[in-house]
Design a protein around this motif. Structure first.
Motif, PDB file in Angstrom:
ATOM      1  N   UNK A 258       0.841  -1.209   0.000  1.00  0.00           N
ATOM      2  CA  UNK A 258       0.000   0.000   0.000  1.00  0.00           C
ATOM      3  C   UNK A 258       0.871   1.252   0.000  1.00  0.00           C
ATOM      4  N   UNK A 259       1.910   1.257   0.851  1.00  0.00           N
ATOM      5  CA  UNK A 259       2.807   2.419   0.905  1.00  0.00           C
ATOM      6  C   UNK A 259       3.512   2.623  -0.433  1.00  0.00           C
ATOM      7  N   UNK A 260       3.930   1.527  -1.048  1.00  0.00           N
ATOM      8  CA  UNK A 260       4.588   1.625  -2.356  1.00  0.00           C
ATOM      9  C   UNK A 260       3.604   2.164  -3.399  1.00  0.00           C
ATOM     10  N   UNK A 261       2.361   1.720  -3.348  1.00  0.00           N
ATOM     11  CA  UNK A 261       1.339   2.224  -4.264  1.00  0.00           C
ATOM     12  C   UNK A 261       1.076   3.704  -4.047  1.00  0.00           C
ATOM     13  N   UNK A 262       0.991   4.107  -2.757  1.00  0.00           N
ATOM     14  CA  UNK A 262       0.784   5.526  -2.455  1.00  0.00           C
ATOM     15  C   UNK A 262       1.960   6.361  -2.947  1.00  0.00           C
ATOM     16  N   UNK A 263       3.168   5.853  -2.752  1.00  0.00           N
ATOM     17  CA  UNK A 263       4.355   6.569  -3.222  1.00  0.00           C
ATOM     18  C   UNK A 263       4.348   6.687  -4.742  1.00  0.00           C
ATOM     19  N   UNK A 264       3.962   5.616  -5.418  1.00  0.00           N
ATOM     20  CA  UNK A 264       3.885   5.648  -6.889  1.00  0.00           C
ATOM     21  C   UNK A 264       2.825   6.660  -7.332  1.00  0.00           C
ATOM     22  N   UNK A 265       1.682   6.701  -6.627  1.00  0.00           N
ATOM     23  CA  UNK A 265       0.652   7.687  -6.952  1.00  0.00           C
ATOM     24  C   UNK A 265       1.175   9.104  -6.747  1.00  0.00           C
ATOM     25  N   UNK A 266       1.914   9.306  -5.665  1.00  0.00           N
ATOM     26  CA  UNK A 266       2.495  10.624  -5.399  1.00  0.00           C
ATOM     27  C   UNK A 266       3.472  11.046  -6.478  1.00  0.00           C
ATOM     28  N   UNK A 267       4.301  10.111  -6.900  1.00  0.00           N
ATOM     29  CA  UNK A 267       5.263  10.416  -7.964  1.00  0.00           C
ATOM     30  C   UNK A 267       4.528  10.730  -9.266  1.00  0.00           C
ATOM     31  N   UNK A 268       3.495   9.963  -9.558  1.00  0.00           N
ATOM     32  CA  UNK A 268       2.714  10.198 -10.778  1.00  0.00           C
ATOM     33  C   UNK A 268       2.047  11.565 -10.732  1.00  0.00           C
ATOM     34  N   UNK A 269       1.477  11.914  -9.592  1.00  0.00           N
ATOM     35  CA  UNK A 269       0.816  13.212  -9.451  1.00  0.00           C
ATOM     36  C   UNK A 269       1.828  14.346  -9.582  1.00  0.00           C
ATOM     37  N   UNK A 270       2.996  14.198  -8.945  1.00  0.00           N
ATOM     38  CA  UNK A 270       4.032  15.228  -9.044  1.00  0.00           C
ATOM     39  C   UNK A 270       4.501  15.388 -10.484  1.00  0.00           C
ATOM     40  N   UNK A 271       4.647  14.268 -11.179  1.00  0.00           N
ATOM     41  CA  UNK A 271       5.068  14.333 -12.585  1.00  0.00           C
ATOM     42  C   UNK A 271       4.007  15.033 -13.423  1.00  0.00           C
ATOM     43  N   UNK A 272       2.741  14.767 -13.159  1.00  0.00           N
ATOM     44  CA  UNK A 272       1.652  15.412 -13.897  1.00  0.00           C
ATOM     45  C   UNK A 272       1.644  16.912 -13.626  1.00  0.00           C
ATOM     46  N   UNK A 273       1.796  17.287 -12.351  1.00  0.00           N
ATOM     47  CA  UNK A 273       1.841  18.706 -12.005  1.00  0.00           C
ATOM     48  C   UNK A 273       3.048  19.371 -12.649  1.00  0.00           C
ATOM     49  N   UNK A 274       4.170  18.677 -12.631  1.00  0.00           N
ATOM     50  CA  UNK A 274       5.381  19.215 -13.248  1.00  0.00           C
ATOM     51  C   UNK A 274       5.160  19.396 -14.741  1.00  0.00           C
ATOM     52  N   UNK A 275       4.530  18.421 -15.386  1.00  0.00           N
ATOM     53  CA  UNK A 275       4.250  18.515 -16.824  1.00  0.00           C
ATOM     54  C   UNK A 275       3.353  19.710 -17.105  1.00  0.00           C
ATOM     55  N   UNK A 276       2.324  19.889 -16.273  1.00  0.00           N
ATOM     56  CA  UNK A 276       1.417  21.020 -16.455  1.00  0.00           C
ATOM     57  C   UNK A 276       2.166  22.336 -16.269  1.00  0.00           C
ATOM     58  N   UNK A 277       3.069  22.371 -15.288  1.00  0.00           N
ATOM     59  CA  UNK A 277       3.858  23.583 -15.046  1.00  0.00           C
ATOM     60  C   UNK A 277       4.751  23.877 -16.250  1.00  0.00           C
ATOM     61  N   UNK A 278       5.408  22.844 -16.755  1.00  0.00           N
ATOM     62  CA  UNK A 278       6.278  23.020 -17.920  1.00  0.00           C
ATOM     63  C   UNK A 278       5.463  23.489 -19.125  1.00  0.00           C
ATOM     64  N   UNK A 279       4.293  22.898 -19.331  1.00  0.00           N
ATOM     65  CA  UNK A 279       3.444  23.318 -20.446  1.00  0.00           C
ATOM     66  C   UNK A 279       3.025  24.778 -20.293  1.00  0.00           C
TER      67      UNK A 279
END
Length: 104
Positions: free
Chosen positions: A29-50
């Motif tokens: 569960x913790x690994x899944x939550x961490x993966x979700x956090x990384x995915x969300x951060x990457x999405x936010x970063x992508x939106x920021x870059x765009x």
């Protein structure tokens, strides 16, 4: 009994097995939550870059438009200077009452 172990193996304690399984599930569960956090951060970063890229494109378009306007203004000014020079030259002609002298 086996040759390596003189005693039969002890039965597995179900409570201990449940604890190990619970730890494993919690770790997953913790690994899944961490993966979700990384995915969300990457999405936010992508939106920021765009957003940054869009702002740079807009700024570049504005600067190009300003440069084009300045170039057109310089061309108009050069044309107007040419017209003024041509009119001055015409007015200097004897047929227009001038002395016939031209500026070099």
């Amino acid at each position: 009994m086996s040759w390596f172990s003189p005693r039969p193996p002890a039965p597995i304690d179900p409570g201990r097995l449940d604890a190990v399984l619970a730890q494993n599930i919690e770790a997953q569960r913790r690994a899944g939550d961490a993966a979700d956090g990384v995915t969300q951060a990457a999405e936010e970063s992508r939106e920021h870059v765009e957003a940054v890229i869009a702002a740079l494109k807009d700024r570049t378009a504005e600067r190009l438009a300003l440069q084009e306007a300045r170039r057109a203004a310089r061309e108009r000014a050069a044309q107007e200077r040419g017209i003024v020079t041509a009119v001055d030259d015409l007015l200097k002609l004897p047929s227009f009452g001038g002395s016939g002298e031209r500026k070099s």
